[in-house]
Design an enzyme around this catalytic site. Structure first.
Site, mmCIF file in Angstrom:
data_model
loop_
_atom_site.group_PDB
_atom_site.id
_atom_site.type_symbol
_atom_site.label_atom_id
_atom_site.label_comp_id
_atom_site.label_asym_id
_atom_site.label_seq_id
_atom_site.Cartn_x
_atom_site.Cartn_y
_atom_site.Cartn_z
ATOM 1 N N GLU A 259 8.994 -4.359 10.570
ATOM 2 C CA GLU A 259 9.404 -3.052 10.047
ATOM 3 C C GLU A 259 9.941 -2.162 11.154
ATOM 4 O O GLU A 259 9.284 -1.935 12.176
ATOM 5 C CB GLU A 259 8.210 -2.374 9.336
ATOM 6 C CG GLU A 259 8.587 -1.014 8.761
ATOM 7 C CD GLU A 259 7.633 -0.492 7.694
ATOM 8 O OE1 GLU A 259 6.717 -1.239 7.275
ATOM 9 O OE2 GLU A 259 7.810 0.671 7.279
ATOM 10 N N GLU B 17 -1.661 -5.761 8.358
ATOM 11 C CA GLU B 17 -0.928 -5.152 9.480
ATOM 12 C C GLU B 17 -1.626 -5.434 10.805
ATOM 13 O O GLU B 17 -2.841 -5.271 10.920
ATOM 14 C CB GLU B 17 -0.835 -3.628 9.275
ATOM 15 C CG GLU B 17 0.027 -3.240 8.081
ATOM 16 C CD GLU B 17 0.211 -1.729 7.945
ATOM 17 O OE1 GLU B 17 -0.188 -0.961 8.849
ATOM 18 O OE2 GLU B 17 0.777 -1.315 6.898
ATOM 19 N N LYS C 256 -1.206 -9.521 2.590
ATOM 20 C CA LYS C 256 -0.483 -9.078 3.789
ATOM 21 C C LYS C 256 -1.404 -8.157 4.577
ATOM 22 O O LYS C 256 -2.165 -7.383 3.999
ATOM 23 C CB LYS C 256 0.819 -8.365 3.406
ATOM 24 C CG LYS C 256 1.587 -7.839 4.620
ATOM 25 C CD LYS C 256 3.032 -7.465 4.295
ATOM 26 C CE LYS C 256 3.211 -6.115 3.659
ATOM 27 N NZ LYS C 256 2.715 -4.959 4.439
ATOM 28 N N ASP D 174 -1.062 -6.100 -0.257
ATOM 29 C CA ASP D 174 -1.508 -5.501 1.010
ATOM 30 C C ASP D 174 -3.015 -5.316 1.063
ATOM 31 O O ASP D 174 -3.620 -4.826 0.093
ATOM 32 C CB ASP D 174 -0.879 -4.109 1.169
ATOM 33 C CG ASP D 174 0.378 -4.136 2.005
ATOM 34 O OD1 ASP D 174 0.541 -5.058 2.830
ATOM 35 O OD2 ASP D 174 1.204 -3.224 1.837
ATOM 36 N N ASP E 283 0.834 -1.203 0.000
ATOM 37 C CA ASP E 283 0.000 0.000 0.000
ATOM 38 C C ASP E 283 0.872 1.259 0.000
ATOM 39 O O ASP E 283 0.364 2.378 -0.036
ATOM 40 C CB ASP E 283 -1.016 -0.010 1.168
ATOM 41 C CG ASP E 283 -0.357 -0.143 2.517
ATOM 42 O OD1 ASP E 283 0.881 -0.218 2.591
ATOM 43 O OD2 ASP E 283 -1.096 -0.165 3.528
ATOM 44 N N SER E 284 2.199 1.064 -0.025
ATOM 45 C CA SER E 284 3.119 2.183 -0.267
ATOM 46 C C SER E 284 2.871 2.762 -1.657
ATOM 47 O O SER E 284 3.377 3.842 -1.975
ATOM 48 C CB SER E 284 4.573 1.731 -0.118
ATOM 49 O OG SER E 284 4.818 0.541 -0.855
HETATM 50 O O1 KIV Z 1 3.560 -1.139 1.617
HETATM 51 C C1 KIV Z 1 4.740 -1.523 1.638
HETATM 52 O O2 KIV Z 1 5.550 -1.229 0.748
HETATM 53 C C2 KIV Z 1 5.155 -2.339 2.774
HETATM 54 C C3 KIV Z 1 6.634 -2.602 2.921
HETATM 55 C C4 KIV Z 1 7.333 -1.395 3.381
HETATM 56 C C5 KIV Z 1 6.887 -3.763 3.806
HETATM 57 O O3 KIV Z 1 4.360 -2.750 3.538
#
Ligand code: KIV
Length: 271
Positions: A189, A122, A120, A90, A51-52
Site C-alpha cells: 500500500e 498488517e 489478511k 482483515d 477493516d476499511s
Molecule cells: O482495509 C482495506 O480496505 C485494505 C485495503 C486498502 C488493502 O486493507
C-alpha cells in the site's frame, strides 16, 4: 470448497497460478451481501472484507475502532454472496498484536464464524510468529506492507511510505519473510512504483497494490472509493469508475419530491 458445480471457485492456488501466467489479479473490498453479490458477479478474483469498513461503513476516522465481532458480521454477509471470489478478511487492530495465540484464535473465529477463505494481517517480521502460527492451523494468510493503516498514529500521516532507503530495505526484508513463512500474497500500500516493481519481481507470491503502481501482480481498491460514493476522497492513485454519490443523491431527491408532491405511489403502483 465450492458447493456450486457450475462456478469454479478462486483459491489461493488459482491466485498463485495467475502470478505464474502473468495474469493480473483483481481485488475489491465489500462489507455486505448486496455489494458483494455485484462484486462477485462482475468477476472480481478476490473480495477483501477490509477493516476499511471502520471508515466507509461505520464512519470512523481510522480503521482502529472496528472490532473482531464486527468484522465477523461483515465477513459472514460477504461469504454468503461470493460464489466465485476468494474471500479474504482483515484481522482488525487489537485482535492479533498481543501474542500469537491471540492471533490464531482471532483467525480461527473469522474462518469458523464467518466462513472466510483466508485472513489478511498488517506487518512484517514483528508479527512473524503470529503469521506462522495461523498458517500452521491451515489458514491461508495474506500480508500487508507499506502504508499499513492500523499504524497511522505511528506514521502520523497518510503519505507515501518507504521513500527512504532504510524503510525500503525493511519492506524488502518483510516481504521476503512473509513469503518464506508461507503467505499466499502480500498487499503493498502506497509505496513508490519502482520499489513495488522490484518487490513484485523478487517474490514468487503475488503482490496486490494500492497506490503502488502498475507492476504489482494485482490491484485492490476500496469499493466505495472506486464507485465514487466517497465524494471527497480523491487521492492520486484512485481511479473513480462511477459517480454513485451523485446518482444516488439525485434518485433519493426525486423520491422525496415525488412523495411530497403526491406523485408516488401512482394508481399503477398500488393494489
Ligand atoms: O482495509 C482495506 O480496505 C485494505 C485495503 C486498502 C488493502 O486493507
Amino acid at each position: 470448497m465450492s458447493v456450486n458445480k457450475e462456478i469454479k471457485r478462486i483459491t489461493t492456488n488459482t491466485i498463485q497460478e495467475m502470478k505464474v501466467r502473468g495474469e493480473k489479479i483483481t481485488m475489491l473490498t465489500a462489507y455486505d451481501y448486496s455489494m458483494a453479490t455485484i462484486v462477485d458477479d462482475a468477476g472480481t478474483d478476490i473480495i477483501l472484507v477490509g477493516d476499511s469498513a471502520s471508515n466507509v461503513m461505520a464512519g470512523h476516522e481510522t480503521t482502529l475502532p472496528i472490532t473482531l465481532d464486527q468484522m465477523i458480521y461483515h465477513a459472514s454477509s460477504v461469504v454468503r454472496a461470493a460464489k466465485r471470489a476468494l474471500v479474504v478478511v482483515d484481522l482488525p487492530f487489537g485482535s492479533y498484536q498481543g501474542n500469537s495465540k491471540e492471533a490464531l484464535n482471532s483467525a480461527i473465529r473469522i474462518m469458523k464464524e464467518a466462513g472466510a477463505h483466508a485472513v489478511k494481517i498488517e506487518g512484517g517480521v514483528e508479527i512473524a510468529e503470529s503469521v506462522s502460527r495461523i498458517l500452521t492451523a491451515g489458514i491461508p494468510v495474506m500480508g500487508h506492507l507499506g502504508l499499513t493503516p492500523q499504524s497511522i498514529y505511528k506514521f502520523g500521516t497518510y503519505t507515501v511510505r518507504a521513500k527512504h532507503e532504510a524503510e525500503a530495505q525493511k519492506l524488502r526484508e518483510d516481504a521476503l519473510k512473509l513469503q518464506e513463512l508461507g503467505c499466499f500474497g502480500v498487499v503493498l500500500e502506497k509505496i513508490p512504483a519502482k520499489l513495488a516493481k522490484e518487490v513484485s519481481e523478487s517474490l514468487q507470491i503475488p503482490t496486490i497494490g494500492i497506490g503502488a503502481g502498475q507492476h504489482c501482480d494485482g490491484q485492490v481498491l476500496v469499493i466505495h472509493d472506486m464507485l465514487g460514493i466517497n465524494k471527497g476522497f480523491k487521492p492520486r492513485f484512485l481511479r473513480q469508475y462511477a459517480n454513485l454519490y451523485d446518482i444516488m443523491h439525485d434518485a433519493i431527491k426525486n423520491y422525496n419530491t415525488d412523495v411530497k408532491g403526491n406523485d408516488f405511489p401512482s394508481e399503477k403502483e398500488q393494489y
